[in-house]
Enzyme design. Structure first.
Site, PDB file in Angstrom:
ATOM      1  N   GLY A 110       5.979  -0.816 -10.966  1.00 48.36           N
ATOM      2  CA  GLY A 110       6.386  -0.026 -10.022  1.00 48.36           C
ATOM      3  C   GLY A 110       7.309  -0.418  -8.874  1.00 48.36           C
ATOM      4  NE  ARG A 130       9.822   6.305  -6.322  1.00 51.17           N
ATOM      5  CZ  ARG A 130       9.652   6.682  -7.770  1.00 51.17           C
ATOM      6  NH1 ARG A 130      10.689   6.214  -8.458  1.00 51.17           N
ATOM      7  NH2 ARG A 130       8.809   7.382  -8.048  1.00 51.17           N
ATOM      8  N   GLY A 166      15.716 -12.796 -10.828  1.00 50.05           N
ATOM      9  CA  GLY A 166      14.964 -11.869 -11.181  1.00 50.05           C
ATOM     10  C   GLY A 166      15.578 -11.121 -12.395  1.00 50.05           C
ATOM     11  CG  ASN A 172       3.316  -1.027  -6.344  1.00 49.67           C
ATOM     12  OD1 ASN A 172       2.812  -0.868  -5.132  1.00 49.67           O
ATOM     13  ND2 ASN A 172       4.533  -0.544  -6.740  1.00 49.67           N
ATOM     14  CG  ASN A 183      -7.670  11.912   1.742  1.00 46.55           C
ATOM     15  OD1 ASN A 183      -8.411  12.564   2.726  1.00 46.55           O
ATOM     16  ND2 ASN A 183      -6.494  12.043   1.552  1.00 46.55           N
ATOM     17  CE1 TYR A 203      -2.853   7.206  -5.507  1.00 50.61           C
ATOM     18  CE2 TYR A 203      -4.142   7.451  -3.554  1.00 50.61           C
ATOM     19  CZ  TYR A 203      -3.183   7.037  -4.093  1.00 50.61           C
ATOM     20  OH  TYR A 203      -2.585   6.066  -3.621  1.00 50.61           O
ATOM     21  CE  LYS A 232      -3.613   3.730  -6.004  1.00 51.97           C
ATOM     22  NZ  LYS A 232      -2.985   2.773  -6.611  1.00 51.97           N
ATOM     23  CB  ILE A 274       2.681   2.784   3.291  1.00 50.90           C
ATOM     24  CG1 ILE A 274       1.487   1.980   3.111  1.00 50.90           C
ATOM     25  CG2 ILE A 274       3.989   1.922   3.046  1.00 50.90           C
ATOM     26  CD1 ILE A 274       1.204   0.942   4.657  1.00 50.90           C
TER      27      ILE A 274
HETATM   28  P1  NAP Z   1       6.443   5.643  -5.000  1.00 49.68           P
HETATM   29  O1  NAP Z   1       7.453   5.358  -3.980  1.00 49.68           O
HETATM   30  O2  NAP Z   1       6.213   6.960  -5.353  1.00 49.68           O
HETATM   31  O3  NAP Z   1       6.744   4.540  -5.857  1.00 49.68           O
HETATM   32  C1  NAP Z   1       5.807   4.555  -7.156  1.00 49.68           C
HETATM   33  C2  NAP Z   1       6.382   3.597  -8.166  1.00 49.68           C
HETATM   34  O4  NAP Z   1       5.765   3.429  -9.322  1.00 49.68           O
HETATM   35  C3  NAP Z   1       7.730   3.779  -8.599  1.00 49.68           C
HETATM   36  O5  NAP Z   1       8.482   2.501  -8.739  1.00 49.68           O
HETATM   37  C4  NAP Z   1       7.794   4.119 -10.031  1.00 49.68           C
HETATM   38  O6  NAP Z   1       8.864   3.982 -10.878  1.00 49.68           O
HETATM   39  C5  NAP Z   1       6.502   3.610 -10.592  1.00 49.68           C
HETATM   40  N1  NAP Z   1       5.726   4.240 -11.654  1.00 49.68           N
HETATM   41  C6  NAP Z   1       5.165   5.357 -11.431  1.00 49.68           C
HETATM   42  N2  NAP Z   1       4.673   5.666 -12.778  1.00 49.68           N
HETATM   43  C7  NAP Z   1       4.804   4.798 -13.550  1.00 49.68           C
HETATM   44  C8  NAP Z   1       4.422   4.360 -14.992  1.00 49.68           C
HETATM   45  N3  NAP Z   1       3.729   5.003 -15.742  1.00 49.68           N
HETATM   46  N4  NAP Z   1       5.025   3.025 -15.469  1.00 49.68           N
HETATM   47  C9  NAP Z   1       5.372   2.438 -14.779  1.00 49.68           C
HETATM   48  N5  NAP Z   1       5.958   2.498 -13.317  1.00 49.68           N
HETATM   49  C10 NAP Z   1       5.366   3.677 -12.919  1.00 49.68           C
HETATM   50  O7  NAP Z   1       5.018   4.991  -4.426  1.00 49.68           O
HETATM   51  P2  NAP Z   1       4.621   3.731  -3.297  1.00 49.68           P
HETATM   52  O8  NAP Z   1       4.202   4.866  -2.091  1.00 49.68           O
HETATM   53  O9  NAP Z   1       5.503   2.915  -3.073  1.00 49.68           O
HETATM   54  O10 NAP Z   1       3.168   3.329  -3.779  1.00 49.68           O
HETATM   55  C11 NAP Z   1       3.168   2.083  -4.680  1.00 49.68           C
HETATM   56  C12 NAP Z   1       1.779   2.047  -4.693  1.00 49.68           C
HETATM   57  O11 NAP Z   1       0.761   2.038  -3.752  1.00 49.68           O
HETATM   58  C13 NAP Z   1       1.065   3.016  -5.565  1.00 49.68           C
HETATM   59  O12 NAP Z   1       0.039   2.380  -6.480  1.00 49.68           O
HETATM   60  C14 NAP Z   1       0.198   3.946  -4.779  1.00 49.68           C
HETATM   61  O13 NAP Z   1      -1.014   4.585  -5.057  1.00 49.68           O
HETATM   62  C15 NAP Z   1      -0.209   2.843  -3.489  1.00 49.68           C
HETATM   63  N6  NAP Z   1      -0.270   3.237  -2.258  1.00 49.68           N
HETATM   64  C16 NAP Z   1       0.779   3.823  -1.567  1.00 49.68           C
HETATM   65  C17 NAP Z   1       0.092   4.175  -0.206  1.00 49.68           C
HETATM   66  C18 NAP Z   1       1.483   5.191   0.560  1.00 49.68           C
HETATM   67  O14 NAP Z   1       1.068   5.786   1.710  1.00 49.68           O
HETATM   68  N7  NAP Z   1       2.591   5.114   0.282  1.00 49.68           N
HETATM   69  C19 NAP Z   1      -1.079   4.144   0.150  1.00 49.68           C
HETATM   70  C20 NAP Z   1      -1.721   3.792  -0.435  1.00 49.68           C
HETATM   71  C21 NAP Z   1      -1.694   3.220  -1.675  1.00 49.68           C
HETATM   72  P3  NAP Z   1       9.387   4.995 -12.046  1.00 49.68           P
HETATM   73  O15 NAP Z   1       9.364   6.300 -11.411  1.00 49.68           O
HETATM   74  O16 NAP Z   1      10.868   4.689 -11.956  1.00 49.68           O
HETATM   75  O17 NAP Z   1       8.631   4.716 -13.197  1.00 49.68           O
END
Ligand code: NAP
Length: 244
Positions: free
Chosen positions: A13, A16, A54, A87, A146, A152, A156, A185
């Site tokens: 992931g 982004r 990388g 991630n 939640n 979700y 987790k 975040i």
């Molecule tokens: P995001 O901006 O939506 O990014 C998600 C990433 O996961 C993207 O790079 C996406 O890339 C990749 N992805 C999704 N499905 C995938 C798959 N099947 N195989 C490979 N890559 C995949 O999300 P984020 O906010 O950065 O979140 C990153 C992590 O942190 C997640 O696990 C999320 O649950 C966790 N998190 C986020 C928050 C928050 O507030 N943002 C809070 C708690 C936990 P592609 O679409 O190019 O595959």
């Protein structure tokens, strides 16, 4: 010498948001980073930001065979994997009675099964080399639950149980497994949240700001680095104090 010089890290992931920040942080610490996502453009855009070495890979983490292949390809190009950061994650939010089977399955497949696929693929090599770090990105909602996120939160919470089990299995082989549980975040994932919900959440954050991807990346760098040699099976919450 930078603290992760000579190390190879895989970040899923990484195209982004939090994954991109983690890749940049590990790269800045000297690691060669394999940036993994389904979209090659996104992964490559992250690689372009790396200070160190990388490369970009496409891999859907729900595809177990592809995950095994990915780890062999990374090993061939960059060397044996020292650090794995699971991630990749998605949300499909809805209240329980409106959750479709597909919403449940896709979220569990990506967030939990995905981490299993990649972890299993790196485990043997790490065990053989008697060293390795695995950091799984969960969420505070995996600890608290939640409304509207039963799928979700289950994925987790499952990731926490998975990580603690694997930490126990791999400890004797020098492989450390930990979890980072972010709060709110600012990324694409949270951008869609209605103003009202954002305000409500904001009021529950003692540090008085939403988190940035870099806040999470710092915690991952710590758990992946030389300052964390005696920590395994732990959940590090990065949420501005929202959950204490
Ligand atoms: P995001 O901006 O939506 O990014 C998600 C990433 O996961 C993207 O790079 C996406 O890339 C990749 N992805 C999704 N499905 C995938 C798959 N099947 N195989 C490979 N890559 C995949 O999300 P984020 O906010 O950065 O979140 C990153 C992590 O942190 C997640 O696990 C999320 O649950 C966790 N998190 C986020 C928050 C928050 O507030 N943002 C809070 C708690 C936990 P592609 O679409 O190019 O595959």
């Amino acid at each position: 010498m930078s603290e992760l010089e000579g190390k190879v890290a895989v970040v899923t992931g990484g195209s982004r948001g939090i994954g991109r920040a983690i890749a940049c942080e590990l790269g800045a610490a000297g690691a060669a980073v394999a940036v993994v996502a389904r979209s090659i453009e996104g992964a490559q855009a992250t690689v372009d930001l790396l200070e160190g070495k990388g490369a970009a890979w496409t891999c859907d983490v729900t595809d177990a065979a592809r995950c095994t292949e990915l780890i062999s390809e990374v090993q061939e190009e960059l060397g044996p994997v020292d650090i794995l950061v699971n991630n990749a994650g998605i949300t499909r939010d809805n209240i329980l009675v409106r959750l479709k089977d597909e919403d449940w399955e896709t979220v569990l497949e990506t967030n939990l099964r995905g981490a299993f696929n990649t972890t299993r693929a790196v485990a043997r090599g790490m065990m053989k080399r008697r060293s390795g770090r695995i950091v799984n990105i969960a969420s505070v909602v995996g600890l608290t639950g939640n409304r509207g996120q039963a799928n979700y939160a289950a994925s987790k919470a499952g990731l926490v149980g998975f990580s603690k089990s694997v930490a126990q299995e791999l400890a004797a082989r020098g492989v450390l497994v930990n979890v980072v549980a972010p709060g709110f975040i600012e990324t694409d994932m949270t951008a869609q949240l209605p103003e009202e919900a954002r305000d409500e959440l904001f009021g529950r954050i003692p540090l008085g700001r939403f988190g940035a991807p870099e806040d999470v990346a710092g915690a991952v760098r710590f758990l992946a680095g030389p300052a964390a040699t005696y920590i395994t099976g732990q959940v590090l919450v990065v949420d501005g104090g929202m959950v204490m």
